[in-house]
Design an enzyme around this catalytic site. Structure first.
Site, PDB file in Angstrom:
ATOM      1  N   TYR A 173      49.582  36.831  39.382  1.00 59.15           N
ATOM      2  CA  TYR A 173      48.631  36.298  40.045  1.00 59.15           C
ATOM      3  C   TYR A 173      48.030  37.214  41.203  1.00 59.15           C
ATOM      4  O   TYR A 173      46.357  37.283  40.977  1.00 59.15           O
ATOM      5  CB  TYR A 173      48.907  35.224  40.193  1.00 59.15           C
ATOM      6  N   LYS A 177      43.815  38.602  40.881  1.00 61.90           N
ATOM      7  CA  LYS A 177      42.501  38.374  41.872  1.00 61.90           C
ATOM      8  C   LYS A 177      41.844  38.840  42.844  1.00 61.90           C
ATOM      9  O   LYS A 177      40.725  38.962  42.831  1.00 61.90           O
ATOM     10  CB  LYS A 177      43.436  36.570  42.256  1.00 61.90           C
TER      11      LYS A 177
HETATM   12  N1  LIG Z   1      44.404  25.246  43.804  1.00 64.02           N
HETATM   13  C1  LIG Z   1      44.350  26.271  44.481  1.00 64.02           C
HETATM   14  O1  LIG Z   1      44.717  26.144  45.025  1.00 64.02           O
HETATM   15  C2  LIG Z   1      43.572  27.556  44.261  1.00 64.02           C
HETATM   16  C3  LIG Z   1      43.254  28.125  44.917  1.00 64.02           C
HETATM   17  C4  LIG Z   1      42.726  29.573  44.889  1.00 64.02           C
HETATM   18  C5  LIG Z   1      42.059  29.954  43.364  1.00 64.02           C
HETATM   19  N2  LIG Z   1      41.963  28.838  42.680  1.00 64.02           N
HETATM   20  C6  LIG Z   1      41.869  29.209  41.779  1.00 64.02           C
HETATM   21  O2  LIG Z   1      40.967  28.361  40.865  1.00 64.02           O
HETATM   22  C7  LIG Z   1      40.488  28.288  39.926  1.00 64.02           C
HETATM   23  C8  LIG Z   1      40.590  26.521  39.405  1.00 64.02           C
HETATM   24  O3  LIG Z   1      41.697  26.542  39.665  1.00 64.02           O
HETATM   25  P1  LIG Z   1      42.519  25.075  39.558  1.00 64.02           P
HETATM   26  O4  LIG Z   1      43.833  24.680  41.334  1.00 64.02           O
HETATM   27  O5  LIG Z   1      41.549  24.330  39.786  1.00 64.02           O
HETATM   28  O6  LIG Z   1      43.334  25.020  38.212  1.00 64.02           O
HETATM   29  P2  LIG Z   1      43.409  23.716  37.146  1.00 64.02           P
HETATM   30  O7  LIG Z   1      44.565  24.304  36.384  1.00 64.02           O
HETATM   31  O8  LIG Z   1      42.998  22.429  37.553  1.00 64.02           O
HETATM   32  O9  LIG Z   1      42.210  24.855  36.212  1.00 64.02           O
HETATM   33  C9  LIG Z   1      42.100  26.346  35.778  1.00 64.02           C
HETATM   34  C10 LIG Z   1      41.428  25.283  34.413  1.00 64.02           C
HETATM   35  O10 LIG Z   1      41.121  26.425  34.182  1.00 64.02           O
HETATM   36  C11 LIG Z   1      41.655  26.079  32.210  1.00 64.02           C
HETATM   37  N3  LIG Z   1      42.335  27.257  31.472  1.00 64.02           N
HETATM   38  C12 LIG Z   1      43.741  28.485  31.598  1.00 64.02           C
HETATM   39  N4  LIG Z   1      43.742  29.444  30.784  1.00 64.02           N
HETATM   40  C13 LIG Z   1      42.221  29.488  30.147  1.00 64.02           C
HETATM   41  C14 LIG Z   1      41.769  30.054  29.457  1.00 64.02           C
HETATM   42  N5  LIG Z   1      42.318  31.029  28.396  1.00 64.02           N
HETATM   43  N6  LIG Z   1      40.390  29.664  28.500  1.00 64.02           N
HETATM   44  C15 LIG Z   1      40.161  28.549  29.383  1.00 64.02           C
HETATM   45  N7  LIG Z   1      40.157  28.073  29.978  1.00 64.02           N
HETATM   46  C16 LIG Z   1      41.393  28.262  30.628  1.00 64.02           C
HETATM   47  C17 LIG Z   1      42.998  25.334  32.054  1.00 64.02           C
HETATM   48  O11 LIG Z   1      42.868  24.772  31.473  1.00 64.02           O
HETATM   49  C18 LIG Z   1      42.182  24.428  33.437  1.00 64.02           C
HETATM   50  O12 LIG Z   1      41.359  23.320  33.205  1.00 64.02           O
HETATM   51  C19 LIG Z   1      41.484  29.099  38.879  1.00 64.02           C
HETATM   52  O13 LIG Z   1      40.705  30.773  38.837  1.00 64.02           O
HETATM   53  C20 LIG Z   1      42.748  29.644  40.451  1.00 64.02           C
HETATM   54  O14 LIG Z   1      42.977  30.727  40.378  1.00 64.02           O
HETATM   55  C21 LIG Z   1      43.053  27.512  42.505  1.00 64.02           C
END
Ligand SMILES: NC(=O)c1ccc[n+]([C@@H]2O[C@H](COP(=O)([O-])OP(=O)(O)OC[C@H]3O[C@@H](n4cnc5c(N)ncnc54)[C@H](O)[C@@H]3O)[C@@H](O)[C@H]2O)c1
Length: 277
Positions: A173, A177
């Site tokens: 991860y 990133k």
């Molecule tokens: N939640 C956190 O704490 C956090 C912090 C920093 C960064 N992020 C990043 O933010 C983004 C959104 O994360 P989130 O927390 O909302 O999680 P989430 O799981 O709600 O959203 C991620 C989405 O990506 C989709 N996904 C996964 N594989 C896929 C693929 N191959 N093709 C298309 N879609 C796909 C999933 O179905 C999901 O709906 C991600 O990139 C995550 O790494 C999240």
């Protein structure tokens, strides 16, 4: 902030109500954009299990919330690792809404966690495939369309605090990133002459469905109760709370606005002061 009237946006990985993608899509719609959300649409084996990915029914329900703003919205199933599907996502968006101005690389997975000595190559490839290759493919095909239109554009990738610092159990991860920051910087240089800005946003923890999974995992892995884990998290964040979906959506909206027209190649922390470089 508004001013996105007449613009068309795609947000990947936006098929879950609690996700960052939905919050971003909603904010862009409130600012005036028509929005396409993309997500997997169905689970796909061990690495993309039910409960952790956006499925068709939830995607349609997100679309209904977007349409309630008065803007046009559409859900398209797309695996961001597959170039032909990403190409089709852009083509179908242009077919439906006439153009593409904003592309948000938000799809990501952060639940295949293991120590580096225990990480299976398959899982490494899945994480890099979605988080890094997916962002590359989105950037590539969005930029091609924006260049052809000749009126600039905005590309924003949702990176993470893990784009700037290391985290245990998260080598894939964290590498993915960190990688999107390199992609962002290089693409910003190439696409600047076309009036396309390319930026990344780096949130700290947000309790989305993924975030909730991570809280459970890391509290167990570090021998703390969930409440102890969350209290420790709050203590180390200068602004005293974890991120909210809206914090990231606000930053993305700014980067998509006219006010950010001279900002490109950046990786903007949205972390309450937890991440400072
Ligand atoms: N939640 C956190 O704490 C956090 C912090 C920093 C960064 N992020 C990043 O933010 C983004 C959104 O994360 P989130 O927390 O909302 O999680 P989430 O799981 O709600 O959203 C991620 C989405 O990506 C989709 N996904 C996964 N594989 C896929 C693929 N191959 N093709 C298309 N879609 C796909 C999933 O179905 C999901 O709906 C991600 O990139 C995550 O790494 C999240």
């Amino acid at each position: 902030m508004s001013g996105l009237e007449g613009k068309v946006a795609i947000v990947t990985g936006a098929g879950r109500h609690r996700g960052l993608g939905k919050a971003i899509a909603l904010r862009l719609a409130l600012d005036g954009a028509d929005v396409v959300i993309a997500d997997l649409g169905q689970p796909a084996g061990r690495q993309f299990p039910a409960g952790l990915v956006g499925e068709t029914e939830e995607m349609q329900s997100v679309v209904a919330d977007l349409q309630a703003t008065g803007r046009r919205a559409l859900a398209i199933a797309c695996d961001v690792r597959d170039e032909s599907q990403v190409e089709a996502l852009v083509a179908r968006t242009v077919e439906a809404f006439g153009r593409l101005d904003i592309f948000i690389n938000n799809a990501g997975i952060g639940y295949l966690m293991a120590l580096v000595t225990e990480t299976e190559l398959d899982d490494w490839n899945a994480v890099i495939g979605v988080n890094l290759t997916g962002a590359f493919l989105g950037t590539k095909h969005a930029a091609r369309q924006m260049i052809a239109q000749g009126s600039g554009g905005r590309i924003v990738t949702i990176a993470s605090q893990a784009a700037k610092s290391g985290f245990p159990y998260a080598s894939a991860y964290t590498a993915s990133k960190h990688g999107v920051i390199g992609l962002t910087r290089s693409a910003a240089i190439e696409l600047g002459p076309h009036g396309i800005t390319v930026n990344a946003v780096c949130p700290n923890h947000v309790t989305t469905d993924l975030g909730a999974w991570q809280n459970e995992f890391f509290s167990r892995a570090t021998g703390r109760t969930l409440e102890e884990y969350l209290a420790d998290m709050r203590r180390r964040i200068p602004l005293g709370r974890p991120g909210r979906q809206e914090d990231t959506a606000n930053a993305v909206a700014f980067l998509c606005s006219d006010d950010a027209q001279y900002i490109t190649g950046e990786a903007l922390n949205v972390s309450g002061g937890e991440e400072v470089h």
